[in-house]
Design a protein around this motif. Structure first.
Motif, PDB file in Angstrom:
ATOM      1  N   SER A  32      22.005  29.145  18.199  1.00 57.99           N
ATOM      2  CA  SER A  32      23.259  29.301  18.922  1.00 57.99           C
ATOM      3  C   SER A  32      23.133  28.513  20.214  1.00 57.99           C
ATOM      4  N   PHE A  34      24.700  27.612  24.217  1.00 54.97           N
ATOM      5  CA  PHE A  34      25.363  28.265  25.329  1.00 54.97           C
ATOM      6  C   PHE A  34      25.468  27.305  26.519  1.00 54.97           C
ATOM      7  N   THR A  51      28.163  29.417  17.927  1.00 55.02           N
ATOM      8  CA  THR A  51      27.084  29.965  17.104  1.00 55.02           C
ATOM      9  C   THR A  51      26.816  29.190  15.831  1.00 55.02           C
ATOM     10  N   LEU A  95      17.445  32.251  16.482  1.00 54.60           N
ATOM     11  CA  LEU A  95      17.323  33.625  16.014  1.00 54.60           C
ATOM     12  C   LEU A  95      16.008  33.917  15.310  1.00 54.60           C
ATOM     13  N   ASN A  97      13.358  33.606  16.759  1.00 64.30           N
ATOM     14  CA  ASN A  97      12.624  34.311  17.808  1.00 64.30           C
ATOM     15  C   ASN A  97      13.284  35.659  18.052  1.00 64.30           C
ATOM     16  N   ALA A  98      12.489  36.646  18.276  1.00 62.40           N
ATOM     17  CA  ALA A  98      13.028  37.989  18.476  1.00 62.40           C
ATOM     18  C   ALA A  98      13.876  38.059  19.733  1.00 62.40           C
ATOM     19  N   GLY A  99      14.954  38.785  19.661  1.00 61.57           N
ATOM     20  CA  GLY A  99      15.687  39.150  20.857  1.00 61.57           C
ATOM     21  C   GLY A  99      16.427  38.040  21.558  1.00 61.57           C
ATOM     22  N   ASN A 100      16.875  37.009  20.841  1.00 58.91           N
ATOM     23  CA  ASN A 100      17.736  36.007  21.461  1.00 58.91           C
ATOM     24  C   ASN A 100      17.101  35.332  22.665  1.00 58.91           C
ATOM     25  N   MET A 101      15.837  35.014  22.596  1.00 58.24           N
ATOM     26  CA  MET A 101      15.183  34.304  23.681  1.00 58.24           C
ATOM     27  C   MET A 101      15.866  32.968  23.906  1.00 58.24           C
ATOM     28  N   LEU A 102      16.146  32.633  25.157  1.00 53.64           N
ATOM     29  CA  LEU A 102      16.858  31.412  25.498  1.00 53.64           C
ATOM     30  C   LEU A 102      15.900  30.319  25.965  1.00 53.64           C
TER      31      LEU A 102
ATOM     32  N   TYR B  31      17.810  45.070  24.566  1.00 54.29           N
ATOM     33  CA  TYR B  31      16.827  44.028  24.798  1.00 54.29           C
ATOM     34  C   TYR B  31      16.812  43.691  26.283  1.00 54.29           C
ATOM     35  N   TYR B  33      14.812  41.223  29.436  1.00 55.47           N
ATOM     36  CA  TYR B  33      14.104  39.951  29.598  1.00 55.47           C
ATOM     37  C   TYR B  33      13.796  39.691  31.072  1.00 55.47           C
ATOM     38  N   TYR B  35      13.078  36.075  33.260  1.00 56.42           N
ATOM     39  CA  TYR B  35      12.994  34.617  33.339  1.00 56.42           C
ATOM     40  C   TYR B  35      12.647  34.267  34.777  1.00 56.42           C
ATOM     41  N   GLU B  56       8.196  39.527  22.771  1.00 56.72           N
ATOM     42  CA  GLU B  56       7.764  38.137  22.841  1.00 56.72           C
ATOM     43  C   GLU B  56       7.399  37.807  24.288  1.00 56.72           C
ATOM     44  N   LYS B 100      22.799  37.322  17.976  1.00 56.86           N
ATOM     45  CA  LYS B 100      23.596  36.366  18.751  1.00 56.86           C
ATOM     46  C   LYS B 100      24.338  37.036  19.901  1.00 56.86           C
ATOM     47  N   LEU B 103      23.086  36.995  26.509  1.00 59.74           N
ATOM     48  CA  LEU B 103      22.333  37.603  27.590  1.00 59.74           C
ATOM     49  C   LEU B 103      23.207  37.708  28.837  1.00 59.74           C
TER      50      LEU B 103
END
Lengths: 114, 114
Positions: A32, A34, A51, A95, A97-102, B31, B33, B35, B56, B100, B103
């Motif tokens: 996805s 952004f 997406t 996706l 990667n777990a948890g929508n890591m950006l 979730y 995070y 950064y 992660e 999706k 965040l």
């Protein structure tokens, strides 16, 4: 691995000018995409997202189209305002990667002059 | 609109000291995070947290870092013995469970290590 490349700034425009901020990506899966915006002294705000391929995200006059063939997600606005002055970040989320890591690009500072 | 809140907005500490950065995520998000953004550089992923454990983490998140959700609302990042290179803006974010799900970021804590 995943990566995002944005055009370097600053981009300086006059009010009502057309804006393009280029963004290209590399991803192993089907990410996805952004655009986040950071106004002075504030955190990152989601501006728009897409997406899947050929999706167009839009918000506040900004648009970006998910182009899988060119792996791009360029941000455009037809007529910028002084209030659009901010730093713009392109990002992707894989996706797998777990948890929508950006994964973020380096950011592009936009300055709009009256 | 619910938002992610971070405290303090600015933290100054001496090298070798422990710091705890605090975050209150959006209440129904699952979730969480952290950064960080070193001045002039990219926003980098540190860690994601789900179901009371790290899901992660990046290479940056070494043994000096830890995260905790000590109660139902707070999410903390601890740096055990700060180094000069830990100086950065630290952003907390949270997202819902749906795939999706975007965040939502806080305004950040600027950490300055002297």
């Amino acid at each position: 691995g995943n990566s995002v490349t944005q055009m370097e700034g600053p981009v300086t425009l006059s009010e009502e000018a057309f804006l393009t901020i280029n963004c290209t990506y590399t991803a192993t899966g089907y990410p996805s995409l952004f655009w986040y915006v950071q106004y002075p002294g504030e955190g990152l705000q989601l501006l728009l997202k897409a997406t899947k391929a050929d999706d167009k995200g839009s918000n506040k006059g900004f648009e970006a189209t998910y182009r899988k063939e060119t792996t791009s997600f360029h941000l455009e606005k037809g007529s910028v305002q002084v209030s659009d002055s901010a730093v713009y970040f392109c990002a992707l989320s894989d996706l797998e990667n777990a948890g929508n890591m950006l994964t973020f690009g380096g950011g592009t500072r936009l300055m709009v002059k009256p | 609109e619910p938002e992610v809140t971070q405290t303090p907005s600015h933290q100054v500490t001496q090298m070798g000291q422990e710091v705890i950065l605090r975050c209150v995520p959006i209440s129904n998000h699952l979730y969480f995070y952290w950064y960080r953004q070193i001045l002039g550089q990219k926003v980098e992923f540190l860690v994601s947290f789900y179901n009371n454990e790290i899901s992660e983490k990046s290479e940056i998140f070494d043994d000096q870092f830890s995260v905790e959700r000590p109660d139902g609302s707070n999410f903390t990042l601890k740096i055990r013995s700060t180094k000069l290179e830990d100086s950065a803006m630290y952003f907390c974010a949270s997202s819902g469970l749906q795939p999706k799900s975007p965040l939502h970021f806080g305004n950040g804590t600027r950490l300055t290590v002297t």
